[in-house]
Design an enzyme around this catalytic site. Structure first.
Site, PDB file in Angstrom:
ATOM      1  N   SER A   1       4.695   2.631   7.947  1.00 34.75           N
ATOM      2  CA  SER A   1       4.307   1.472   7.130  1.00 34.75           C
ATOM      3  C   SER A   1       5.445   1.016   6.237  1.00 34.75           C
ATOM      4  CB  SER A   1       3.097   1.827   6.262  1.00 34.75           C
ATOM      5  OG  SER A   1       1.944   1.982   7.033  1.00 34.75           O
TER       6      SER A   1
ATOM      7  N   HIS B   1       0.814  -1.222   0.000  1.00 31.37           N
ATOM      8  CA  HIS B   1       0.000   0.000   0.000  1.00 31.37           C
ATOM      9  C   HIS B   1       0.845   1.269   0.000  1.00 31.37           C
ATOM     10  CE1 HIS B   1       0.367  -0.154   4.526  1.00 31.37           C
ATOM     11  NE2 HIS B   1       0.413   1.148   4.353  1.00 31.37           N
TER      12      HIS B   1
ATOM     13  N   ASP C   1       0.104  -7.627   1.406  1.00 29.29           N
ATOM     14  CA  ASP C   1       0.555  -6.240   1.567  1.00 29.29           C
ATOM     15  C   ASP C   1       2.074  -6.145   1.647  1.00 29.29           C
ATOM     16  OD1 ASP C   1       0.260  -3.526   1.663  1.00 29.29           O
ATOM     17  OD2 ASP C   1      -0.246  -3.420   3.783  1.00 29.29           O
TER      18      ASP C   1
END
Length: 468
Positions: free
Chosen positions: A208, A104, A134
């Site tokens: 992230s 992402h 992911d």
């Protein structure tokens, strides 16, 4: 025994206990400075840009969606483009500049810039990405030599172990936080295959894709999610390194994933089902249906079977089976033990590839997001898999929010992964149904919408939201 002798033995006994306890207890780190200094050159900050196309209304007002004037004047809208940027983190696993991050972080990016050790910037390209886990692999475009880190064994990570996270929270690159492993095997409804490591090391937006290290300096997780939209509240989640490294190896070798595929739809074995089937406890995965010509169909697995073991691994719950199957080599012959007619029978299955199946094509189609322009959000249809993973009521229907624009009327009220099940007290059956309800509401000039939603903690609630 006289008093002096008793005192002598007693003091020696206490000293033995004290020293043995001191030796066996793990020492709390005095500082993470040396470890952080060693690891910092391997952690990168990632910034991406992409172009969003749209139209600008030349009038100082807007026609409500559904209004006859909306279609009449839509051709007067001027096409426009704007660039949006996002931030993330990553870590180098090869001296050539191979970087691991979240899918992402780089999804739909037109340009990827990687900053190494807070100093030099490089362009990067995507080598492979996997939305289902992911995980993404990118490569720094440079002839420089970089400092890599290694994956550790996440299965050896224990609840209570010290960990440190390094990343790029809120654009402040090279930030180090520490904490412990709070829990393991967490499922929070973000991706298809979940067994997150939970940590209380501070993780915020921009972390992230960054690494979660153990005290040996090994990567045991990829920081992926936080609980709460405003920032860290001491609950962060990381993809375990053992799961991530398998995906990374496939992306590097093939540029895509090759997951095992059985071809069954499954559901939870409840206490009541276990009693009827005379199982000693609620366990395994109940086969609800079998795909035509799937590996399971060819092997003779039938609806009503309860899968208890797959390739020598126990299937303790329904959620365990997809993870085990996905991590098994495509084309392998495996033994599947099922409970049928009050006894265990074995079936030999030649495992297929998920990405080549109709099921996967259907899954991608269902998960494709649709933009709801009137609310400035994107949503996708709620799937059976979502219901099973998040343990929602079996009869629930609705849509899952995948993106919220900063100028959306629901921006401060709803979050990504919230599920909209009702609008204006009307149950949402599908995407077109949602659009129809909103069109009627806007057409009537209604100023407030009443939503019924399930939030990220799967709590159902009503929200009255005023329109801009």
């Amino acid at each position: 025994m006289n008093l002096n002798k008793f005192k002598f033995y007693f003091i020696n006994f206490i000293l033995i206990i004290f020293f043995s306890t001191s030796v066996s207890a793990k020492k709390v780190p005095d500082s993470f400075a040396d470890l952080a200094e060693k690891l910092m050159p391997s952690v990168v900050n990632i910034s991406t840009t992409q172009t969003i196309k749209g139209k600008v209304n030349p009038f100082p007002f807007e026609f409500p969606p559904g209004s006859p004037f909306e279609d009449l004047f839509k051709d007067f809208n001027s096409p426009t483009e704007r660039q949006i940027s996002s931030l993330g983190s990553g870590f180098i696993i090869d001296a050539k500049g191979i970087v691991i991050t979240n899918n992402h972080v780089i999804h739909n990016a037109e340009e990827i810039i990687v900053k190494v050790n807070g100093k030099k910037e490089f362009k990067a390209k995507v080598l492979g990405s996997d939305p289902l886990s992911d995980v993404a692999v990118i490569e720094i475009i440079s002839d420089d030599t970089f400092t890599p880190v290694k994956f550790g064994d996440s299965d050896k990570a224990r609840i209570g172990d010290w960990v440190i996270a390094i990343g790029n929270p809120f654009g402040f690159g090279g930030t180090v936080t520490s904490g412990i492993i709070s829990a393991r095997n967490r499922e929070i409804g973000l991706s298809r295959y979940e067994n997150y490591i939970q940590t209380d090391a501070s993780i915020n937006q921009g972390n992230s894709g960054g690494p979660l290290f153990n005290l040996k300096g090994e990567v045991i997780g990829i920081n992926t999610a936080i609980l709460g939209q405003s920032g860290s509240i001491g609950i962060g989640f990381a993809i375990p390194s053992n799961s991530a490294s398998l995906v990374v190896d496939q992306l590097l070798k093939y540029g895509e994933t090759k997951r095992g595929w059985l071809g069954v739809r499954i559901q939870e074995v409840t206490i009541e089902i276990a009693e009827v089937e005379q199982l000693d406890s609620p366990k395994g995965a109940l086969v609800a249906s079998v795909g035509d010509n799937s590996p399971a169909d060819k092997a003779g697995i039938k609806p009503g079977d309860i899968i208890l073991e797959f390739d020598g691994k126990d299937v303790d719950t329904m959620k365990t089976l997809p993870k085990i199957v996905a991590l098994t080599e495509v084309g392998k012959n495996v033994i599947v033990k099922v409970w049928r007619n009050k006894k265990i029978i074995s079936k030999k299955v030649l495992l297929g590839r998920l990405e080549s199946s109709k099921e996967f094509a259907s899954l991608k189609e269902k998960e494709a997001p649709t933009e709801i322009k009137s609310l400035k959000i994107s949503v996708r249809l709620l799937t059976e898999e979502d219901i099973n993973q998040r343990q929602l009521p079996s009869d629930i229907t609705g849509v899952v929010i995948t993106e919220i624009a900063s100028d959306s009327p629901v921006y401060n009220h709803l979050q990504v992964n919230d599920i909209i099940v009702e609008v204006q007290k009307t149950k949402i059956n599908n995407l077109n149904h949602l659009k129809d309800i909103l069109k009627k509401s806007f057409g009537k000039g209604e100023k407030t919408l009443l939503f019924a939603t399930y939030n990220n903690q799967n709590v159902r609630r009503y929200l009255g939201i005023k329109l801009n």
